[in-house]
Scaffold this motif. Structure first.
Motif, PDB file in Angstrom:
ATOM      1  N   LEU A 492       1.548  -0.592  -0.135  1.00 51.83           N
ATOM      2  CA  LEU A 492       2.061   0.676  -0.322  1.00 51.83           C
ATOM      3  C   LEU A 492       3.407   0.700  -0.978  1.00 51.83           C
ATOM      4  CD1 LEU A 492       0.963   1.800   3.282  1.00 51.83           C
ATOM      5  CD2 LEU A 492      -0.043   2.299   0.977  1.00 51.83           C
ATOM      6  N   ASN A 493       4.067  -0.263  -1.247  1.00 51.07           N
ATOM      7  CA  ASN A 493       5.244  -0.339  -2.101  1.00 51.07           C
ATOM      8  C   ASN A 493       5.024  -0.010  -3.655  1.00 51.07           C
ATOM      9  OD1 ASN A 493       6.953  -1.226  -0.094  1.00 51.07           O
ATOM     10  ND2 ASN A 493       6.227  -3.479  -0.288  1.00 51.07           N
ATOM     11  N   LEU A 494       3.718   0.031  -4.084  1.00 52.14           N
ATOM     12  CA  LEU A 494       3.659   0.394  -5.663  1.00 52.14           C
ATOM     13  C   LEU A 494       3.858   1.931  -5.393  1.00 52.14           C
ATOM     14  CD1 LEU A 494      -0.156  -0.997  -6.048  1.00 52.14           C
ATOM     15  CD2 LEU A 494       1.833  -1.573  -7.040  1.00 52.14           C
ATOM     16  N   PRO A 495       4.343   2.284  -6.484  1.00 49.04           N
ATOM     17  CA  PRO A 495       4.790   3.956  -6.645  1.00 49.04           C
ATOM     18  C   PRO A 495       3.501   4.753  -6.977  1.00 49.04           C
ATOM     19  CG  PRO A 495       4.811   2.758  -8.922  1.00 49.04           C
ATOM     20  CD  PRO A 495       4.495   1.650  -8.144  1.00 49.04           C
ATOM     21  N   ILE A 496       3.010   4.824  -5.735  1.00 48.93           N
ATOM     22  CA  ILE A 496       1.720   5.646  -5.682  1.00 48.93           C
ATOM     23  C   ILE A 496       2.029   7.293  -5.869  1.00 48.93           C
ATOM     24  CG2 ILE A 496      -0.279   6.327  -4.295  1.00 48.93           C
ATOM     25  CD1 ILE A 496       0.132   3.643  -2.799  1.00 48.93           C
ATOM     26  N   ASP A 497       1.520   7.768  -6.669  1.00 48.64           N
ATOM     27  CA  ASP A 497       1.687   9.349  -7.120  1.00 48.64           C
ATOM     28  C   ASP A 497       0.431  10.305  -6.277  1.00 48.64           C
ATOM     29  OD1 ASP A 497       1.772  11.752  -8.157  1.00 48.64           O
ATOM     30  OD2 ASP A 497       2.106  11.153 -10.100  1.00 48.64           O
ATOM     31  N   TYR A 498       1.004  10.553  -4.954  1.00 51.85           N
ATOM     32  CA  TYR A 498       0.176  11.023  -4.025  1.00 51.85           C
ATOM     33  C   TYR A 498      -0.220  13.003  -4.604  1.00 51.85           C
ATOM     34  CZ  TYR A 498       0.831   7.424  -0.941  1.00 51.85           C
ATOM     35  OH  TYR A 498       0.842   6.075  -0.428  1.00 51.85           O
ATOM     36  N   GLU A 499       0.787  13.385  -5.242  1.00 52.67           N
ATOM     37  CA  GLU A 499       0.324  14.457  -5.922  1.00 52.67           C
ATOM     38  C   GLU A 499      -0.862  14.253  -6.994  1.00 52.67           C
ATOM     39  OE1 GLU A 499       1.445  17.538  -5.208  1.00 52.67           O
ATOM     40  OE2 GLU A 499       2.848  16.905  -3.798  1.00 52.67           O
ATOM     41  N   TRP A 500      -0.657  13.237  -7.860  1.00 47.40           N
ATOM     42  CA  TRP A 500      -1.882  13.087  -8.736  1.00 47.40           C
ATOM     43  C   TRP A 500      -3.148  12.597  -8.024  1.00 47.40           C
ATOM     44  CZ3 TRP A 500      -4.889  13.285 -12.288  1.00 47.40           C
ATOM     45  CH2 TRP A 500      -5.721  12.178 -12.969  1.00 47.40           C
TER      46      TRP A 500
END
Length: 536
Positions: A492-500
């Motif tokens: 979860l430290n990855l820059p996950i783009d939750y809007e995308w």
């Protein structure tokens, strides 16, 4: 166990209380990810308590949404029985002899073995026969078995395939090597790495998985599926060890590699050598669930047909050979992201004003990382008639750390699914692009292929992996595959783009909805090889 359950409850309860809304929700997506990729689940290994809790969470989400159970005995679960085998790391031994000379290859140096799924102690001796790639492919008018007798002998094969083969068909026939060897009477196999296989799966990287248990599912009679007990021993050699083996036989392996590159035929032949392979294994049995739900279609006739949406819920657990301080492989992108996407698709279907005409099955399968085992079990023992499953859309490792307006649908060119997927994407201002890495044969390497083998047209959807991203703003697919795939850093430290991520849900929901509402049943293209694989 009480402290563990208390901690889990503290994580679960806030997530279960997230208010429902009709559209895909970045916050709800993030909530799924927070649980599924948490250290508490210890990497969701098949048969582990971490994966069991992930399955419980998935089933509870389906229950909360009102998605009906479609597993066994009125539950959300289809419990898959597994047999596992762990290699005794002190036991592997391989000696090759010619007349009075012999060479012992060094385990974990230039030779690897995996555990035997059938027996605790295995020892096999026999003559060595070079059998090319070990491929028998009548559809491609090709065989490596002409002119040789493998009865009671050990096959020596190259970890490659003819480079003239179509990649997907070639990979399929390569997967059938054990079937071919058993058919021709072999009692063991020695696989030799090649320059091509080194690029795809380096020998040094394969060492990392030697301690990983070999896992197979058990059929209804309790027999190991694809256990191949006739093959009593096997080994993998590095390129240098392969050259040593072939040199002992008076054969030039470098010249054989050159023939492969020049697309020249290989000559199978006895090698004038004998070998003895020995090892010990520790056997055990376990279970792990597929989680299955269904939303019934609205059309009186079409509701008896099913679109099956799939995502694997397992990952690879805790690294046993890693020198890294963090040894938990959380599997955020592989495949908590796919599971979260599928949960959100289920949410959209449940809250849609109009129900789909066909029924939708949501399958969260186990054992993908062990060889597509959970999906294979479901496809063999489906909870609805297999002939009524008209299409599969699979979600595996959507990398949600960058944005794109292009989607890959692996396998789309083989069926009418291509037309539906393409038109749906265009309506959503997205574009279907060609497979950018056909040499990887991705179509036969994820759970959709279990359904393909049963005759079901399928696609595997991911965002474009050709997208260039500056890693300061996100993580590019190339960087993810090089640095995070099957590593503890897939977390979860990855820059996950939750809007995308929410937008990706909407795209997949639209595709599934259109497939469910299309009057014509999806079909294979007449010229596709995969149209021939269904049960007769």
């Amino acid at each position: 166990m009480k402290p563990f359950k208390s901690v889990l409850a503290a994580v679960l309860l806030p997530l279960l209380c997230i208010p429902a809304v009709n559209a895909a929700s970045p916050e709800r997506f993030k909530g799924h990810m927070m649980l599924l990729a948490d250290d508490l689940l210890a990497g969701r290994d098949t048969g582990s308590i971490g994966h069991d809790f992930a399955s419980l969470y998935i089933a509870s989400e389906l229950q909360k949404m009102g998605v009906q159970p479609a597993g066994d005995n009125g539950s959300y679960y289809q419990v898959v029985p597994f047999k596992q085998s762990t290699l005794d790391m002190e036991s592997p031994k391989m000696v090759v002899s010619k007349d009075s000379d012999s060479i012992e290859f060094e385990f974990m140096q230039n030779m690897l073995m995996s555990a035997d799924i059938n027996r605790e102690s295995s020892s096999v001796s026999g003559e060595l026969v070079f059998a090319g790639f070990g491929i028998d492919a009548p559809y491609l008018n090709y065989t490596d078995y002409d002119g040789i007798d493998l009865t009671g002998k050990i096959a020596v094969i190259l970890s490659d395939r003819p480079h003239t083969f179509p990649s997907e068909e070639g990979s399929h026939f390569r997967r059938l090597i054990s079937d071919s060897q058993v058919k021709h009477g072999a009692i063991g196999t020695i696989v030799v790495s090649t320059p091509t296989s080194e690029k795809v799966s380096p020998f040094e990287k394969r060492k990392l998985y030697v301690k990983t248990p070999t896992t197979r599912w058990l059929d209804k009679e309790g027999e190991v599926h694809n256990g191949y007990p006739q093959l009593q021993g096997g080994a993998l050699l590095s390129i240098e060890a392969g050259k040593q083996l072939f040199g002992m036989a008076g054969m030039d392996l470098a010249a054989i590699y050159e023939k492969i590159e020049n697309n020249e035929p290989l000559t199978s032949m006895p090698m004038g050598l004998t070998a003895t392979l020995e090892k010990k294994s520790v056997l055990s049995e376990t279970t792990s669930p597929n989680v299955i739900g269904v939303i019934e279609g609205s059309d009186p006739l079409l509701k008896n047909e099913f679109i099956i949406l799939s995502a694997h819920s397992d990952h690879i657990g805790i690294s046993k050979n890693s020198v890294l301080k963090d040894k938990i492989n959380n599997g955020a992108m592989d495949n908590a992201s796919g599971v979260s996407t599928l949960l959100e698709i289920a949410h959209e279907f449940h809250h849609a004003k109009e129900k789909p005409k066909r029924s939708i099955i949501f399958t969260f399968v186990t054992g993908e990382e062990k060889g597509l085992l959970g999906s294979e079990y479901y496809a063999e023992y489906p909870t609805v008639p297999i002939e009524n499953i008209v299409a599969n859309v699979n979600l595996d490792m959507p990398i949600l750390t960058y944005r794109t307006n292009e989607i890959i649908a692996f396998g789309a060119t083989h069926s009418s699914l291509e037309s539906t997927v393409s038109s749906t994407l265009l309506k959503n201002e997205m574009k279907l692009i060609d497979d950018p890495m056909p040499e990887q044969a991705i179509f036969v390497r994820s759970d959709q292929f279990s359904f393909v083998k049963q005759g079901v047209p399928a696609v595997f959807l991911v965002p474009s992996m050709a997208t260039e991203v500056k890693d300061a703003l996100g993580v590019s697919p190339q960087t993810f595959l090089a640095k995070h795939y099957h590593m503890p850093s897939d977390d979860l430290n990855l820059p996950i783009d939750y809007e995308w991520a929410a937008q990706f849900v909407e795209i997949n929901y639209a595709i599934a909805r259109d497939l469910a509402n299309t009057p014509e049943r999806p079909s294979w293209n007449s010229d596709s090889f995969f149209a021939t694989l269904g049960k007769k």
